[in-house]
Design an enzyme around this catalytic site. Structure first.
Site, PDB file in Angstrom:
ATOM      1  N   LYS A 139       0.855  -1.197   0.000  1.00  0.00           N
ATOM      2  CA  LYS A 139       0.000   0.000   0.000  1.00  0.00           C
ATOM      3  C   LYS A 139       0.887   1.241   0.000  1.00  0.00           C
ATOM      4  O   LYS A 139       1.783   1.376   0.850  1.00  0.00           O
ATOM      5  CB  LYS A 139      -0.835  -0.043   1.276  1.00  0.00           C
ATOM      6  CG  LYS A 139      -2.224   0.513   1.151  1.00  0.00           C
ATOM      7  CD  LYS A 139      -2.966   0.181   2.442  1.00  0.00           C
ATOM      8  CE  LYS A 139      -4.277   0.852   2.556  1.00  0.00           C
ATOM      9  NZ  LYS A 139      -4.857   0.716   3.893  1.00  0.00           N
TER      10      LYS A 139
HETATM   11  C1  E4P Z   1      -8.291   1.489   3.868  1.00  0.00           C
HETATM   12  O1  E4P Z   1      -7.460   0.759   3.382  1.00  0.00           O
HETATM   13  C2  E4P Z   1      -8.094   2.280   5.086  1.00  0.00           C
HETATM   14  O2  E4P Z   1      -7.295   1.550   5.989  1.00  0.00           O
HETATM   15  C3  E4P Z   1      -9.382   2.583   5.786  1.00  0.00           C
HETATM   16  O3  E4P Z   1     -10.512   2.182   5.071  1.00  0.00           O
HETATM   17  C4  E4P Z   1      -9.462   3.932   6.422  1.00  0.00           C
HETATM   18  O4  E4P Z   1     -10.701   4.046   7.038  1.00  0.00           O
HETATM   19  P1  E4P Z   1     -11.027   5.113   8.176  1.00  0.00           P
HETATM   20  O5  E4P Z   1     -11.376   6.400   7.505  1.00  0.00           O
HETATM   21  O6  E4P Z   1     -12.184   4.524   8.903  1.00  0.00           O
HETATM   22  O7  E4P Z   1      -9.792   5.232   9.048  1.00  0.00           O
END
Ligand code: E4P
Length: 225
Positions: A83
């Site tokens: 990522k």
């Molecule tokens: C996605 O890969 C992220 O880790 C995640 O969906 C972020 O979500 P949040 O806005 O609830 O922290």
């Protein structure tokens, strides 16, 4: 649409994996930090726990550093997806890793324009953050729909991973929009399965069944002939 859990908690992963519907995992630095353990150990446990894709986020800064960390994360398991943030350095590192067949998830995507860049960089998947857009008064679902439409028009192969989902209707609408993957916290995954009428129906079926067993148990045995 595949359903992913957005967590680094092994208990949460085991719970949902037991339901047989878990397609993969996304993690981020905040979620890993919440576990309070060695990140490599946390990632390795998750990678071996499930067969599906597991996104592991790079924390290094600078193209060279991101690329190097991305390569070592990719080596942690065949189901690892690296990522990277939607920044100029993140895009550059994504293109380098992608050129060597390493699957990359471009994260922190908040606009359709950014999603075009991610696809052009050869990302395996792109993660628009719906809930965080809604939090600042923008239309997260609208951005997701535009991304799905433009990927279809352009024939981009990158998968659309709807992220930052806050409630079951986000999941339903992401599926209708054509997202390939939806990732959500444990709490949202749990809410997907719950319906009060299912609980009431199950209790009633069980009660009627139990009553029958009691009746049969107290009834005089039938006389033969
Ligand atoms: C996605 O890969 C992220 O880790 C995640 O969906 C972020 O979500 P949040 O806005 O609830 O922290």
């Amino acid at each position: 649409m595949k359903l992913f859990l957005d967590t680094a908690s092994i208990e949460e992963i085991r719970t949902v994996a037991a339901w047989g519907v878990l397609g993969g995992i996304t993690t981020n630095p905040s979620l890993v930090a919440k576990e309070g353990d060695d990140p490599d150990a946390v990632w390795k446990t998750i990678l071996t726990e499930i067969d599906g894709d597991v996104s592991l986020e790079v924390t290094a800064l600078g193209v060279e550093e991101m690329e190097a960390q991305g390569r070592s994360l990719a080596e942690m398991g065949p189901n690892a997806v690296v990522k990277l943030p939607m920044t100029p350095d993140g895009l550059a590192a994504a293109a380098r890793l992608g050129a060597d067949g390493i699957r990359v998830n471009i994260t922190l995507v908040f606009s359709a324009a950014q999603a075009i860049l991610a696809a052009e960089a050869g990302a395996y998947c792109v993660s628009p953050f719906l809930g965080r857009l809604d939090d600042v008064g923008s239309d997260g679902m609208g951005v997701l729909r535009t991304i799905c439409d433009l990927y279809a028009v352009q024939g981009y192969q990158s998968k659309v991973l709807a992220a930052s989902l806050r409630h079951p209707m986000h999941v339903v609408e992401a599926a209708l929009a054509g997202a390939d993957i939806a990732t959500m916290p444990f709490d949202v995954f749990t809410k997907l399965v719950k319906h009060p009428l299912t609980d009431i129906g199950s209790e009633r079926f069980q009660a009627d069944w139990d009553r029958l067993q009691t009746e049969l148990g107290t009834r005089e045995p039938r006389k033969e002939g």
